[in-house]
Design an enzyme around this catalytic site. Structure first.
Site, mmCIF file in Angstrom:
data_model
loop_
_atom_site.group_PDB
_atom_site.id
_atom_site.type_symbol
_atom_site.label_atom_id
_atom_site.label_comp_id
_atom_site.label_asym_id
_atom_site.label_seq_id
_atom_site.Cartn_x
_atom_site.Cartn_y
_atom_site.Cartn_z
ATOM 1 N N LYS A 35 0.811 -1.194 -0.138
ATOM 2 C CA LYS A 35 -0.097 0.067 -0.038
ATOM 3 C C LYS A 35 0.864 1.155 0.225
ATOM 4 O O LYS A 35 2.137 1.202 0.376
ATOM 5 C CB LYS A 35 -0.785 -0.150 1.235
ATOM 6 C CG LYS A 35 -0.307 0.033 2.509
ATOM 7 C CD LYS A 35 -0.876 -0.372 3.889
ATOM 8 C CE LYS A 35 -0.469 -0.176 5.160
ATOM 9 N NZ LYS A 35 -1.134 -0.653 6.023
ATOM 10 N N TYR A 255 17.250 28.509 9.482
ATOM 11 C CA TYR A 255 16.010 28.999 9.864
ATOM 12 C C TYR A 255 15.691 29.251 11.529
ATOM 13 O O TYR A 255 15.951 27.968 12.202
ATOM 14 C CB TYR A 255 14.736 28.360 9.262
ATOM 15 C CG TYR A 255 14.594 28.622 7.770
ATOM 16 C CD1 TYR A 255 14.355 30.080 7.411
ATOM 17 C CD2 TYR A 255 14.721 27.766 6.850
ATOM 18 C CE1 TYR A 255 14.402 30.506 5.997
ATOM 19 C CE2 TYR A 255 14.552 28.046 5.650
ATOM 20 C CZ TYR A 255 14.400 29.274 5.198
ATOM 21 O OH TYR A 255 14.211 29.588 3.842
ATOM 22 N N MET A 303 13.765 23.327 3.171
ATOM 23 C CA MET A 303 12.748 22.524 2.214
ATOM 24 C C MET A 303 13.796 21.786 1.391
ATOM 25 O O MET A 303 13.425 20.650 1.011
ATOM 26 C CB MET A 303 12.015 23.642 1.380
ATOM 27 C CG MET A 303 11.087 23.065 0.419
ATOM 28 S SD MET A 303 10.127 24.125 -0.571
ATOM 29 C CE MET A 303 9.047 24.873 0.783
HETATM 30 C C1 LIG Z 1 -0.472 -1.696 6.848
HETATM 31 C C2 LIG Z 1 -1.104 -2.993 7.202
HETATM 32 C C3 LIG Z 1 -0.127 -4.112 7.415
HETATM 33 C C4 LIG Z 1 1.263 -4.139 7.585
HETATM 34 O O1 LIG Z 1 1.688 -3.524 8.625
HETATM 35 P P1 LIG Z 1 3.464 -3.524 8.787
HETATM 36 O O2 LIG Z 1 3.523 -2.782 10.202
HETATM 37 O O3 LIG Z 1 3.886 -2.551 7.782
HETATM 38 O O4 LIG Z 1 3.944 -4.699 8.700
HETATM 39 C C5 LIG Z 1 -0.888 -5.444 7.735
HETATM 40 N N1 LIG Z 1 -2.268 -5.312 7.942
HETATM 41 C C6 LIG Z 1 -3.032 -4.426 7.793
HETATM 42 C C7 LIG Z 1 -4.534 -4.323 8.012
HETATM 43 C C8 LIG Z 1 -2.535 -3.034 7.562
HETATM 44 O O5 LIG Z 1 -3.285 -2.038 7.468
#
Ligand SMILES: *Cc1c(COP(=O)(O)O)cnc(C)c1O
Length: 368
Positions: A35, A255, A303
């Site tokens: 993701k 800054y 930045m």
């Molecule tokens: C993001 C996510 C994972 C992976 O989690 P990690 O801590 O990156 O291993 C697994 N299950 C669900 C439902 C998630 O949203």
């Protein structure tokens, strides 16, 4: 010459980490969580690198799933938040996407929408995280309703751990117990563990594990843990020195004058800033490697640039290489100095040109 900031992603390291996850999972299957563009490592490149061996992939939403199908990924792809509107269900059925069902609105929409092809649904229990999922005492009823649908041909029982990275195991054990108790007697595969759960809780491994962070080579634990040495970082974030100057003791740097030199100091500026994803909140003293040697960040990150104290380092000149994180400086250490977590540093990564490194059948290849 172009700006020297660049990121190199080592796909061999990704495969190594996936195989380590598989080993930990024993006979269980492992879906690679890609993701958020594979935690900004590039969802297509990472999924293709794992396409021969991954048991499946997981993404957050349908847009991310479509991207992978279009790139030729044929394994199961699970949409972790499920769908938001009935209109998504056509593509979900057509492209054989798996969906999480995590609330009763989704369940009702699915009931009212017969699908041309049956799908696999992952029914999520809220076993203690209190984010999404059905509460334990509503779970069985939700399962019955799903099970009644002709267009759902497989139901995976699923939950998510909120504290598996904690040194105190009590909360996770109670989540596991709740899940066990309220799924007792229900048929179907089970899925619980994220990276930390997979590494730390053998009893959470079940039929499907869902590691994300560890695949990219960062330890999911905020405390020292032996897994850190077995993981190989996938991302290396590089840049170079673009300015050097000597300033008197008591000079304020950057800054808001957040850094002040304690002695006559040689300051180096590196082409890397928060627009590239380097954390604004990295504190004075955050380590950075210049010519392979640790030097401290001084002053507030800008930045496009940040400043390090090169005092005591001989022979540094403009153009010399800097490593922000990678093999010899862990992203977790940088995250700690910035009061954040490696997940966020990865997800903030931005703007920097990337290339991929992969050993293909004994041929080394680097592609943009
Ligand atoms: C993001 C996510 C994972 C992976 O989690 P990690 O801590 O990156 O291993 C697994 N299950 C669900 C439902 C998630 O949203």
């Amino acid at each position: 010459m172009s700006r020297p900031a660049r990121a190199v992603f080592n796909l061999d390291a990704l495969k190594h980490n996936y195989r380590l996850a598989k080993q930990l999972a024993g006979n269980g299957k492992v879906m690679a969580v890609v993701k958020a563009d594979a935690y900004r490592h590039g969802a297509i490149a990472c999924s293709r690198a794992l396409a021969d061996e991954a048991d499946g992939f997981a993404v957050a939403c349908i847009e991310e799933a479509l991207e992978l199908r279009e790139a030729g990924i044929e394994q199961s792809i699970l949409i972790l938040e499920g769908f938001f509107e009935v209109s998504e269900l056509t593509d979900i059925a057509r492209l054989r996407l798996d969906i999480v069902i995590q609330n009763s609105d989704q369940l009702a929409m699915l009931e009212q929408t017969p699908l041309s092809q049956p799908i696999r649904a992952w029914l999520k229990m809220d076993s203690g995280m209190h984010r999404v999922g059905f509460l334990p005492d509503q779970y069985r009823d939700a399962w019955e309703r799903l099970n009644n649908l002709a267009w759902v041909n497989d139901i995976v029982l699923m939950s998510h751990l909120s504290c598996a990275d904690d040194e105190d195991h009590d909360y996770t054990l109670s989540q596991l117990e709740t899940f066990e108790k309220y799924t007792l007697g229900l048929p179907g595969e089970r899925s619980i563990a994220n990276s930390a759960g997979l590494v730390e809780f053998p009893q959470a491994r079940s039929d499907w594990s869902r590691p994300g962070l560890m695949l990219y080579g960062a330890s999911p634990f905020p405390h020292p843990h032996p897994i850190a040495d077995q993981l190989r970082p996938v991302m290396e974030l590089h840049s170079a020195i673009i300015s050097i100057k000597e300033v008197p003791a008591g000079s304020s740097v950057g800054y808001a004058g957040k850094g002040v030199t304690s002695q006559v100091s040689r300051l180096g500026v590196i082409a890397m800033g928060y627009a590239d994803g380097y954390p604004l909140h990295a504190s004075n003293g955050t380590p950075i490697l210049v010519n392979g040697q640790r030097v401290p960040l001084i002053g507030r990150v800008s930045m496009d640039m940040l400043t390090v104290d090169l005092t005591g380092l001989d022979d540094v000149k403009i153009g010399d290489p800097a490593l922000l994180w990678g093999e010899s400086l862990s992203v977790s250490e940088v995250a700690q100095h910035a009061n954040t977590i490696p997940y966020q540093l990865f997800c903030n990564f931005n703007r920097v040109p990337v290339s991929y490194h992969e050993t293909v059948k004994n041929l080394e290849s680097t592609h943009q």
